[in-house]
Design an enzyme around this catalytic site. Sequence first.
Site, PDB file in Angstrom:
ATOM      1  N   GLN A  27       0.965  -1.090   0.097  1.00  0.00           N
ATOM      2  CA  GLN A  27       0.063  -0.112  -0.056  1.00  0.00           C
ATOM      3  C   GLN A  27       0.819   1.445   0.017  1.00  0.00           C
ATOM      4  O   GLN A  27       0.482   2.175  -0.610  1.00  0.00           O
ATOM      5  CB  GLN A  27      -1.082  -0.111   1.424  1.00  0.00           C
ATOM      6  CG  GLN A  27      -2.073   0.763   1.237  1.00  0.00           C
ATOM      7  CD  GLN A  27      -3.278   0.242   0.411  1.00  0.00           C
ATOM      8  OE1 GLN A  27      -3.581  -0.902   0.464  1.00  0.00           O
ATOM      9  NE2 GLN A  27      -3.988   1.078  -0.377  1.00  0.00           N
ATOM     10  N   LYS A  56       1.783   1.723  -3.894  1.00  0.00           N
ATOM     11  CA  LYS A  56       0.576   1.940  -4.503  1.00  0.00           C
ATOM     12  C   LYS A  56       0.161   3.444  -4.239  1.00  0.00           C
ATOM     13  O   LYS A  56      -0.212   4.135  -5.205  1.00  0.00           O
ATOM     14  CB  LYS A  56      -0.322   1.209  -4.046  1.00  0.00           C
ATOM     15  CG  LYS A  56      -1.888   1.203  -4.853  1.00  0.00           C
ATOM     16  CD  LYS A  56      -2.843   0.340  -3.921  1.00  0.00           C
ATOM     17  CE  LYS A  56      -2.693  -1.119  -3.863  1.00  0.00           C
ATOM     18  NZ  LYS A  56      -3.741  -1.849  -3.562  1.00  0.00           N
ATOM     19  N   LYS A  98      -2.634  -0.760   6.641  1.00  0.00           N
ATOM     20  CA  LYS A  98      -3.702  -1.941   6.420  1.00  0.00           C
ATOM     21  C   LYS A  98      -3.973  -2.455   7.643  1.00  0.00           C
ATOM     22  O   LYS A  98      -3.283  -2.460   8.702  1.00  0.00           O
ATOM     23  CB  LYS A  98      -3.015  -2.942   5.634  1.00  0.00           C
ATOM     24  CG  LYS A  98      -3.799  -3.549   4.731  1.00  0.00           C
ATOM     25  CD  LYS A  98      -4.261  -3.310   3.467  1.00  0.00           C
ATOM     26  CE  LYS A  98      -5.490  -3.691   2.898  1.00  0.00           C
ATOM     27  NZ  LYS A  98      -5.719  -3.210   1.585  1.00  0.00           N
ATOM     28  N   GLY A 111     -12.485  -0.108   2.829  1.00  0.00           N
ATOM     29  CA  GLY A 111     -12.590  -1.835   2.869  1.00  0.00           C
ATOM     30  C   GLY A 111     -11.632  -2.552   2.140  1.00  0.00           C
ATOM     31  O   GLY A 111     -10.645  -1.702   1.700  1.00  0.00           O
ATOM     32  N   ASP A 112     -11.678  -3.662   2.066  1.00  0.00           N
ATOM     33  CA  ASP A 112     -10.817  -4.558   1.263  1.00  0.00           C
ATOM     34  C   ASP A 112     -11.630  -6.017   1.589  1.00  0.00           C
ATOM     35  O   ASP A 112     -12.788  -5.966   1.733  1.00  0.00           O
ATOM     36  CB  ASP A 112      -9.636  -4.925   2.253  1.00  0.00           C
ATOM     37  CG  ASP A 112      -8.472  -5.553   1.243  1.00  0.00           C
ATOM     38  OD1 ASP A 112      -7.794  -4.898   0.323  1.00  0.00           O
ATOM     39  OD2 ASP A 112      -8.331  -6.777   1.475  1.00  0.00           O
ATOM     40  N   ASN A 114     -16.323  -7.389  -4.850  1.00  0.00           N
ATOM     41  CA  ASN A 114     -16.110  -5.878  -4.980  1.00  0.00           C
ATOM     42  C   ASN A 114     -15.301  -5.485  -6.271  1.00  0.00           C
ATOM     43  O   ASN A 114     -15.688  -4.938  -7.197  1.00  0.00           O
ATOM     44  CB  ASN A 114     -15.587  -5.189  -3.937  1.00  0.00           C
ATOM     45  CG  ASN A 114     -15.774  -3.675  -4.134  1.00  0.00           C
ATOM     46  OD1 ASN A 114     -14.548  -3.029  -4.326  1.00  0.00           O
ATOM     47  ND2 ASN A 114     -16.704  -3.017  -4.121  1.00  0.00           N
TER      48      ASN A 114
HETATM   49  P1  NDP Z   1     -14.378  -9.343  -1.777  1.00  0.00           P
HETATM   50  O1  NDP Z   1     -14.386  -9.952  -0.487  1.00  0.00           O
HETATM   51  O2  NDP Z   1     -15.458  -8.420  -2.113  1.00  0.00           O
HETATM   52  O3  NDP Z   1     -14.145 -10.505  -2.967  1.00  0.00           O
HETATM   53  C1  NDP Z   1     -13.325 -11.435  -3.164  1.00  0.00           C
HETATM   54  C2  NDP Z   1     -13.834 -12.455  -4.078  1.00  0.00           C
HETATM   55  O4  NDP Z   1     -12.624 -13.429  -4.364  1.00  0.00           O
HETATM   56  C3  NDP Z   1     -14.761 -13.314  -3.441  1.00  0.00           C
HETATM   57  O5  NDP Z   1     -15.531 -13.655  -4.710  1.00  0.00           O
HETATM   58  C4  NDP Z   1     -14.258 -14.699  -3.101  1.00  0.00           C
HETATM   59  O6  NDP Z   1     -15.156 -15.772  -3.183  1.00  0.00           O
HETATM   60  C5  NDP Z   1     -13.149 -14.819  -4.010  1.00  0.00           C
HETATM   61  N1  NDP Z   1     -12.127 -15.460  -3.241  1.00  0.00           N
HETATM   62  C6  NDP Z   1     -11.243 -15.249  -2.247  1.00  0.00           C
HETATM   63  N2  NDP Z   1     -10.158 -16.046  -1.933  1.00  0.00           N
HETATM   64  C7  NDP Z   1     -10.408 -17.115  -2.983  1.00  0.00           C
HETATM   65  C8  NDP Z   1      -9.833 -17.961  -3.213  1.00  0.00           C
HETATM   66  N3  NDP Z   1      -8.694 -18.613  -2.499  1.00  0.00           N
HETATM   67  N4  NDP Z   1     -10.165 -18.953  -4.173  1.00  0.00           N
HETATM   68  C9  NDP Z   1     -11.053 -18.381  -5.208  1.00  0.00           C
HETATM   69  N5  NDP Z   1     -11.877 -17.399  -5.089  1.00  0.00           N
HETATM   70  C10 NDP Z   1     -11.366 -16.738  -3.735  1.00  0.00           C
HETATM   71  O7  NDP Z   1     -12.941  -8.490  -1.915  1.00  0.00           O
HETATM   72  P2  NDP Z   1     -12.375  -7.633  -2.992  1.00  0.00           P
HETATM   73  O8  NDP Z   1     -12.843  -7.653  -4.146  1.00  0.00           O
HETATM   74  O9  NDP Z   1     -12.660  -6.212  -2.261  1.00  0.00           O
HETATM   75  O10 NDP Z   1     -10.914  -7.732  -2.997  1.00  0.00           O
HETATM   76  C11 NDP Z   1     -10.194  -8.736  -3.891  1.00  0.00           C
HETATM   77  C12 NDP Z   1      -8.875  -8.520  -3.690  1.00  0.00           C
HETATM   78  O11 NDP Z   1      -8.437  -7.189  -4.470  1.00  0.00           O
HETATM   79  C13 NDP Z   1      -8.065  -8.466  -2.575  1.00  0.00           C
HETATM   80  O12 NDP Z   1      -6.721  -8.925  -2.929  1.00  0.00           O
HETATM   81  C14 NDP Z   1      -7.947  -6.989  -2.312  1.00  0.00           C
HETATM   82  O13 NDP Z   1      -6.666  -6.887  -1.272  1.00  0.00           O
HETATM   83  C15 NDP Z   1      -7.744  -6.304  -3.523  1.00  0.00           C
HETATM   84  N6  NDP Z   1      -7.980  -5.058  -3.635  1.00  0.00           N
HETATM   85  C16 NDP Z   1      -9.381  -4.494  -3.047  1.00  0.00           C
HETATM   86  C17 NDP Z   1      -9.696  -3.261  -2.942  1.00  0.00           C
HETATM   87  C18 NDP Z   1     -11.125  -2.724  -2.716  1.00  0.00           C
HETATM   88  O14 NDP Z   1     -11.378  -1.545  -2.887  1.00  0.00           O
HETATM   89  N7  NDP Z   1     -11.926  -3.517  -2.075  1.00  0.00           N
HETATM   90  C19 NDP Z   1      -8.715  -2.287  -3.726  1.00  0.00           C
HETATM   91  C20 NDP Z   1      -7.418  -2.755  -4.214  1.00  0.00           C
HETATM   92  C21 NDP Z   1      -7.186  -4.167  -4.114  1.00  0.00           C
HETATM   93  P3  NDP Z   1     -16.478 -15.692  -2.255  1.00  0.00           P
HETATM   94  O15 NDP Z   1     -17.438 -14.665  -2.865  1.00  0.00           O
HETATM   95  O16 NDP Z   1     -16.891 -17.488  -2.373  1.00  0.00           O
HETATM   96  O17 NDP Z   1     -16.169 -15.412  -0.836  1.00  0.00           O
HETATM   97  O1  2IT Z   2      -5.652  -2.364  -1.305  1.00  0.00           O
HETATM   98  C1  2IT Z   2      -6.428  -1.532  -1.441  1.00  0.00           C
HETATM   99  O2  2IT Z   2      -5.860  -0.511  -2.165  1.00  0.00           O
HETATM  100  C2  2IT Z   2      -7.567  -1.190  -0.813  1.00  0.00           C
HETATM  101  N1  2IT Z   2      -8.084  -2.327  -0.204  1.00  0.00           N
HETATM  102  C3  2IT Z   2      -8.371   0.071  -0.773  1.00  0.00           C
HETATM  103  C4  2IT Z   2      -7.592   0.825   0.339  1.00  0.00           C
HETATM  104  C5  2IT Z   2      -8.484   2.381   0.494  1.00  0.00           C
HETATM  105  O3  2IT Z   2      -7.931   3.086   1.421  1.00  0.00           O
HETATM  106  O4  2IT Z   2      -9.385   2.576  -0.192  1.00  0.00           O
END
Ligand code: NDP
Ligand code: 2IT
Length: 452
Positions: free
Chosen positions: A116, A119, A131, A170-171, A246
Amino acid sequence: MSTTSRGTDLDDLIADVEARNPGEPEFHQAVRDVLAPLGPVLEAHPEYSRARILERLVEPERQVIFRVPWVDDEGDVHVQRAMRVGFNSALGPYKGGMRFHPAVTLGTIKFLGFEQVFKNALTGLAIGGGKGGADFDPKGRSDGEVMRFCQALMSELYRHIGPDQDVPAGDAGVAAREIGFLFGQYKKITGHYAAGVLTGKGTGWGGAQVRTEATGYGLVYFAREMLAARYEDLDGRTVVVSGAGNVSLFAIEKAQELGATVVGCSDSSGALHDPDGLDLDLLKTIKLEERGGLGEYVERRGGEASLDEGATPWGIPCDVALPCATQNELDEKDAERLVKNGTTLVAEGANMPCTDEAIAVFRAADGVAYAPGKASNAGGVAVSAFEMQQNASRAGWSFENTDERLQTTMREIHETCRRTAAEHGLQDDYVAGANIAGFLRVAEAMLAQGVV
Ligand code: NDP
Ligand code: 2IT
């Protein structure tokens, strides 16, 4: 690896990080990835080594670990472990998400916090890196249980955060519902409506427009820039994403809007293949509203949609692959399959989804462009920083204006990565460009602020 003018070998530093942080392989991996391209930079800047910039960067400024006891709907008591790591505040308050997942450990949060830092630097905005998270599993929990857990967590976290100090968001496992509960408890305990203490709030009460969509949209905007750099676009391309959360859902949405056909995604139940193109409305209903699994999609969609239980989606042929689920979800074999099937672009939506071996496969392959998450998924935190700006000025920006700024930010990050790589003689190398550019901005600020 290179030696700095002070005689500190990067390999020695990595070995030291491993020894000082035992049992945290993901953190070691993140440190290795950032440090790998820095040799020539350190040679050109002996002042960084004299000031021990690297040694300070790999040591979080602070780490808070605390117990979170809470009561479920049956009256049973549970005890979770939660943490918040303030990694680096040279560029602004600690900024980064909170993750709720049973596999969360301090090592996970440190890897995410370290990523982070760079980034956030790449966004060009005034945000440091941090984080947090907890080993809480939200799956199958009622809204009441999630609320009580969030309240219990904030009963301790509130004393460590603030709009000028540390701003969680969120994450994985944490989105609008959880941010609402966390904010409510912060306000209740402190007696202050400090809107800028958390980002990802509801748009009716201090949240930025586009924050929900920002990571997925931003990822696709970044991929669009990568394609444009070789005179291509997304129109008519086949895309596969992993995850169905997400980041994934809004990456799918934007890719479809730009004319791509998204034929696959995944969740913890397996890989979904829908050769006709995913029905995003159905996917959103199942994943966001019903919190169900992809098996439901196959049942309701009919046609040729199928679920490969327990599989990753990387066997599905595609032009563009967007890993958006979790760390190390795409390994060497997956990478080889993608390359063999003709994939020419991989951009990370998740944090560190590709293993080091997978990245090596992409980088060695002819005509494959690969972007690391710290560049391509920075749209989420960028719009979080926009939310902080709006909260500080008590203003509200429109959806269109915010989306426009997000596009500009992703274009600038893309340009920064390419320019920085080219300046170091590394054409088209997004890994080197992102890590060097992020590092330089943080290092300069740390140098200016003295030994603190
Ligand atoms: P969510 O919890 O909304 O979604 C994660 C998705 O991935 C879910 O559908 C989950 O399945 C699936 N998943 C998780 N682990 C596994 C696995 N081992 N095998 C298969 N599927 C899996 O998380 P986000 O979308 O918020 O985050 C996803 C990634 O993006 C993370 O690495 C996060 O750190 C990164 N990220 C998020 C940001 C954000 O703004 N939210 C910003 C930047 C990066 P299920 O639905 O069954 O739980
Ligand atoms: O991994 C990421 O960049 C996030 N989960 C978003 C962090 C934030 O502060 O919006």
